[in-house]
Motif scaffolding. Structure first.
Motif, PDB file in Angstrom:
ATOM      1  N   LYS A 103     -24.484  14.681 -35.519  1.00 30.33           N
ATOM      2  CA  LYS A 103     -24.898  13.371 -35.004  1.00 30.33           C
ATOM      3  C   LYS A 103     -26.211  13.485 -34.234  1.00 30.33           C
ATOM      4  CE  LYS A 103     -20.326  11.282 -35.078  1.00 30.33           C
ATOM      5  NZ  LYS A 103     -20.405  10.320 -36.190  1.00 30.33           N
ATOM      6  N   ALA A 118     -28.339   2.723 -31.245  1.00 30.09           N
ATOM      7  CA  ALA A 118     -27.999   2.605 -29.821  1.00 30.09           C
ATOM      8  C   ALA A 118     -28.801   3.614 -29.003  1.00 30.09           C
ATOM      9  CB  ALA A 118     -26.504   2.858 -29.642  1.00 30.09           C
ATOM     10  N   VAL A 141     -20.234   5.452 -25.555  1.00 28.10           N
ATOM     11  CA  VAL A 141     -19.448   6.029 -26.639  1.00 28.10           C
ATOM     12  C   VAL A 141     -19.787   7.516 -26.679  1.00 28.10           C
ATOM     13  CG1 VAL A 141     -18.924   5.915 -29.104  1.00 28.10           C
ATOM     14  CG2 VAL A 141     -19.543   3.833 -27.865  1.00 28.10           C
ATOM     15  N   LYS A 143     -19.567  11.057 -28.572  1.00 25.40           N
ATOM     16  CA  LYS A 143     -19.410  11.524 -29.951  1.00 25.40           C
ATOM     17  C   LYS A 143     -19.628  13.030 -30.053  1.00 25.40           C
ATOM     18  CE  LYS A 143     -20.988   7.156 -31.909  1.00 25.40           C
ATOM     19  NZ  LYS A 143     -21.786   6.482 -32.943  1.00 25.40           N
ATOM     20  N   VAL A 153     -14.989  10.557 -32.014  1.00 32.43           N
ATOM     21  CA  VAL A 153     -15.687   9.448 -31.361  1.00 32.43           C
ATOM     22  C   VAL A 153     -14.748   8.775 -30.368  1.00 32.43           C
ATOM     23  CG1 VAL A 153     -16.765   7.183 -31.728  1.00 32.43           C
ATOM     24  CG2 VAL A 153     -17.193   9.047 -33.345  1.00 32.43           C
ATOM     25  N   VAL A 155     -14.650   5.614 -27.729  1.00 31.35           N
ATOM     26  CA  VAL A 155     -15.301   4.400 -27.217  1.00 31.35           C
ATOM     27  C   VAL A 155     -14.731   4.129 -25.823  1.00 31.35           C
ATOM     28  CG1 VAL A 155     -15.716   1.945 -27.638  1.00 31.35           C
ATOM     29  CG2 VAL A 155     -15.522   3.521 -29.572  1.00 31.35           C
ATOM     30  N   ASP A 186     -25.100   4.134 -25.717  1.00 33.76           N
ATOM     31  CA  ASP A 186     -24.753   2.816 -25.199  1.00 33.76           C
ATOM     32  C   ASP A 186     -23.699   2.199 -26.071  1.00 33.76           C
ATOM     33  OD1 ASP A 186     -26.704   2.953 -23.212  1.00 33.76           O
ATOM     34  OD2 ASP A 186     -28.247   2.123 -24.545  1.00 33.76           O
ATOM     35  N   ARG A 187     -22.751   1.537 -25.421  1.00 33.20           N
ATOM     36  CA  ARG A 187     -21.727   0.836 -26.185  1.00 33.20           C
ATOM     37  C   ARG A 187     -22.259  -0.531 -26.601  1.00 33.20           C
ATOM     38  NH1 ARG A 187     -15.493  -0.509 -24.640  1.00 33.20           N
ATOM     39  NH2 ARG A 187     -15.241  -1.943 -26.395  1.00 33.20           N
ATOM     40  N   LEU A 188     -22.277  -0.767 -27.893  1.00 35.35           N
ATOM     41  CA  LEU A 188     -22.801  -2.027 -28.439  1.00 35.35           C
ATOM     42  C   LEU A 188     -21.648  -2.953 -28.807  1.00 35.35           C
ATOM     43  CD1 LEU A 188     -25.476  -0.485 -30.834  1.00 35.35           C
ATOM     44  CD2 LEU A 188     -25.806  -1.296 -28.489  1.00 35.35           C
ATOM     45  N   LYS A 214     -10.756   0.038 -39.279  1.00 40.90           N
ATOM     46  CA  LYS A 214     -10.470   1.434 -38.908  1.00 40.90           C
ATOM     47  C   LYS A 214      -9.196   1.621 -38.104  1.00 40.90           C
ATOM     48  CE  LYS A 214     -14.839   3.822 -39.363  1.00 40.90           C
ATOM     49  NZ  LYS A 214     -16.142   3.240 -39.047  1.00 40.90           N
ATOM     50  N   MET A 273     -23.650  -1.812 -36.670  1.00 44.61           N
ATOM     51  CA  MET A 273     -23.111  -2.868 -35.836  1.00 44.61           C
ATOM     52  C   MET A 273     -24.142  -3.979 -35.855  1.00 44.61           C
ATOM     53  SD  MET A 273     -21.192  -2.422 -32.246  1.00 44.61           S
ATOM     54  CE  MET A 273     -19.559  -2.049 -32.852  1.00 44.61           C
ATOM     55  N   LEU A 282     -24.727   2.930 -36.287  1.00 43.50           N
ATOM     56  CA  LEU A 282     -23.768   3.706 -35.491  1.00 43.50           C
ATOM     57  C   LEU A 282     -23.645   5.117 -36.035  1.00 43.50           C
ATOM     58  CD1 LEU A 282     -20.808   1.195 -35.048  1.00 43.50           C
ATOM     59  CD2 LEU A 282     -22.812   1.516 -33.592  1.00 43.50           C
ATOM     60  N   GLU A 283     -23.771   5.240 -37.351  1.00 42.97           N
ATOM     61  CA  GLU A 283     -23.634   6.567 -37.960  1.00 42.97           C
ATOM     62  C   GLU A 283     -24.200   6.522 -39.372  1.00 42.97           C
ATOM     63  OE1 GLU A 283     -19.702   7.791 -39.127  1.00 42.97           O
ATOM     64  OE2 GLU A 283     -19.178   5.819 -39.872  1.00 42.97           O
TER      65      GLU A 283
HETATM   66  P1  AMP Z   1     -18.731   6.484 -35.921  1.00 40.05           P
HETATM   67  O1  AMP Z   1     -17.870   7.581 -36.495  1.00 40.05           O
HETATM   68  O2  AMP Z   1     -19.944   6.953 -35.232  1.00 40.05           O
HETATM   69  O3  AMP Z   1     -18.957   5.363 -36.892  1.00 40.05           O
HETATM   70  O4  AMP Z   1     -17.798   5.778 -34.841  1.00 40.05           O
HETATM   71  C1  AMP Z   1     -16.485   5.320 -35.159  1.00 40.05           C
HETATM   72  C2  AMP Z   1     -16.287   3.941 -34.598  1.00 40.05           C
HETATM   73  O5  AMP Z   1     -16.580   3.928 -33.194  1.00 40.05           O
HETATM   74  C3  AMP Z   1     -17.239   2.901 -35.174  1.00 40.05           C
HETATM   75  O6  AMP Z   1     -16.779   2.381 -36.381  1.00 40.05           O
HETATM   76  C4  AMP Z   1     -17.258   1.869 -34.067  1.00 40.05           C
HETATM   77  O7  AMP Z   1     -16.124   1.032 -34.122  1.00 40.05           O
HETATM   78  C5  AMP Z   1     -17.178   2.707 -32.826  1.00 40.05           C
HETATM   79  N1  AMP Z   1     -18.539   2.962 -32.300  1.00 40.05           N
HETATM   80  C6  AMP Z   1     -19.380   3.973 -32.619  1.00 40.05           C
HETATM   81  N2  AMP Z   1     -20.541   3.890 -31.958  1.00 40.05           N
HETATM   82  C7  AMP Z   1     -20.467   2.781 -31.192  1.00 40.05           C
HETATM   83  C8  AMP Z   1     -21.349   2.135 -30.270  1.00 40.05           C
HETATM   84  N3  AMP Z   1     -22.558   2.637 -29.980  1.00 40.05           N
HETATM   85  N4  AMP Z   1     -20.915   1.004 -29.679  1.00 40.05           N
HETATM   86  C9  AMP Z   1     -19.691   0.486 -29.927  1.00 40.05           C
HETATM   87  N5  AMP Z   1     -18.802   1.039 -30.790  1.00 40.05           N
HETATM   88  C10 AMP Z   1     -19.173   2.181 -31.409  1.00 40.05           C
END
Ligand code: AMP
Ligand code: GLY
Length: 420
Positions: A103, A118, A141, A143, A153, A155, A186-188, A214, A273, A282-283
């Motif tokens: 990441k 973010a 968040v 990770k 991950v 949150v 940052d949490r979005l 999810k 997002m 986000l990824e």
């Molecule tokens: P990821 O594996 O990075 O996609 O993260 C898994 C889940 O965590 C995502 O599908 C989102 O629901 C949540 N998530 C990841 N990053 C953020 C973020 N910056 N803000 C809010 N929710 C997040």
């Protein structure tokens, strides 16, 4: 052509099903596959991460195209090894797959290419990571940098949660090396969407956008899973948003990877997002999504093989992808106690249908028992998919089909496709 699909999940069943419908394909194989895939391909008893075994087998069997489904073999270098045999391979090199495997690397690419994401920091020590979280009152968040089987991950709402997650990863090393480095961001807020494109290292061809669910329970409650269902299209990804994602997210990522000598050939997945300030990444994943692939490929009306081959050979210029105007919904049927400790070995009834036209049942965690019956053999057991005139109709058809299938302890969400 002789094609080999690598993997054994619902995504790979959907790939194998779609590839088997191509006029270009004479013989289809899957390693290791599953009982559903066995209906359209010959199974090869090799694990997806058996890099040497798969390379030898593909050479001996004169395979013309290898399609790699999951991330683990990509990160382990399977695509590099197959390419060394001179065989076209759909799936990025280990160097390009690092966009999913690390990441921190993904953030570096996004920063260099100006891709909206973010705000974040990368840390290996606890104190500076805590300071970052404190400055945001714990709304962050956390990770794990590396692959952590979907559990990396956290949150967070408040500082104690963030502190606990950081200590678990950086001090107690609950994810081992994968969490020795963390990204804190940052949490979005906003709806999420999955935008996936085939890319040949230079050009991109977008697939229909999708959205997954999810969490294990209805209303997005309970622990995270690999995905309990997905639907396509998603009303949040308008044609304008899709164009923006192609121009501002996927193409810049592909160009930045190529500039660094890591051309990406395969499926590049942006998890987004859709915030009030526009889409934020986000990824990135270095592969197709599971379960998104199931409804997406159900909607694809073009032959997928020229697109897979074009990406593999570095030339998608003649390829266009067409999608059915109808919607598709995929509902995951999961085993008892998934995602913590799914039970296995329960016989599955009702797999033979009858099902309405436009319904496809994709296998994931299934196995054939000694008595010939299909039994559960993993967390996500099946994805029941259906096309329909709009999401409501597609969801109704998928749930009608799911109601015909039974196994002990079966879990499913009742609201897939209804969030829209
Ligand atoms: P990821 O594996 O990075 O996609 O993260 C898994 C889940 O965590 C995502 O599908 C989102 O629901 C949540 N998530 C990841 N990053 C953020 C973020 N910056 N803000 C809010 N929710 C997040
Ligand atoms: N469904 C999310 C993923 O494949 O990563």
């Amino acid at each position: 052509m002789r094609v080999l699909v690598v993997g054994s999940g619902g995504r790979e069943h959907a790939l194998a099903w779609k590839i088997s419908r191509s006029r270009l394909v004479r013989e289809l194989f899957a390693a290791p596959g599953n009982p559903g895939i066995a209906e359209v391909a010959t199974l090869v008893a090799l694990e997806a991460t058996d890099v040497e075994g798969l390379a030898h087998w593909s050479r001996e069997n004169q395979i013309d195209l290898v399609v790699i489904g999951p991330e683990a073999p990509l990160v382990a270098g399977l695509a590099d090894r197959i390419a060394r045999e001179g065989i076209p391979v759909f799936g990025p090199s280990a160097a390009a797959a690092e966009i999913e495997g690390s990441k921190a690397f993904a953030k570096e690419i996004m920063e260099a290419a100006g891709i909206p994401t973010a705000g974040h920091g990368t840390f290996t020590a606890l104190e500076p990571a805590l300071a970052f979280a404190r400055a945001r009152a714990g709304r962050v968040v956390v990770k794990a940098d590396g692959l952590a089987a979907g559990k990396g991950v956290v949150v967070c709402d408040e500082l104690p949660e963030a502190e606990e997650a950081l200590r678990a990863m950086l001090v107690q090393k609950v994810h081992g090396g994968a969490g020795a480095r963390v990204v804190v961001e940052d949490r979005l807020e906003g709806p999420e969407a999955s935008c996936i494109a085939f890319t040949d290292g230079e050009r991109v061809r977008m697939l229909a956008a999708a959205q997954d669910h999810k969490r294990i329970f209805d209303g997005d409650r309970g622990p995270n899973t690999g995905g309990m269902g997905a639907f396509s299209p998603t009303p949040t990804v308008t044609p304008e948003v899709a164009e923006m994602v192609e121009r501002d997210v996927l193409l810049p990522a592909v160009r930045e990877l190529a500039r660094r000598g890591r051309p990406f050939r395969g499926a590049l997945y942006a998890g987004l997002m859709l915030t009030p300030d526009g889409p934020r990444v986000l990824e990135f994943n270095a592969r197709l999504g599971d379960p998104e692939t199931q409804p997406i490929l159900l909607r694809m009306t073009s032959d997928v093989v020229p697109a897979l081959l074009g990406a593999a050979e570095g030339d998608l210029s003649d390829v266009t992808l067409e999608f059915d105007r109808r919607a598709a919904v995929g509902v995951v049927l999961a085993a008892e106690h998934y995602p913590a400790k799914p039970t296995a070995g329960d016989p599955i009834d009702g797999l033979a249908g009858p099902f309405e036209e436009g319904v496809q049942v994709f296998h994931a965690g299934t196995a054939r028992a000694r008595d010939g019956r299909i039994v559960t053999a993993g967390g996500r057991v099946l994805t029941v998919c259906a096309l329909g005139d709009g999401l409501d109709d597609a969801a109704r058809r998928a749930y009608d089909a799911a109601a015909r299938i039974r196994f002990r302890g079966m879990q499913l969400r009742r609201d897939i496709g209804k969030r829209a």
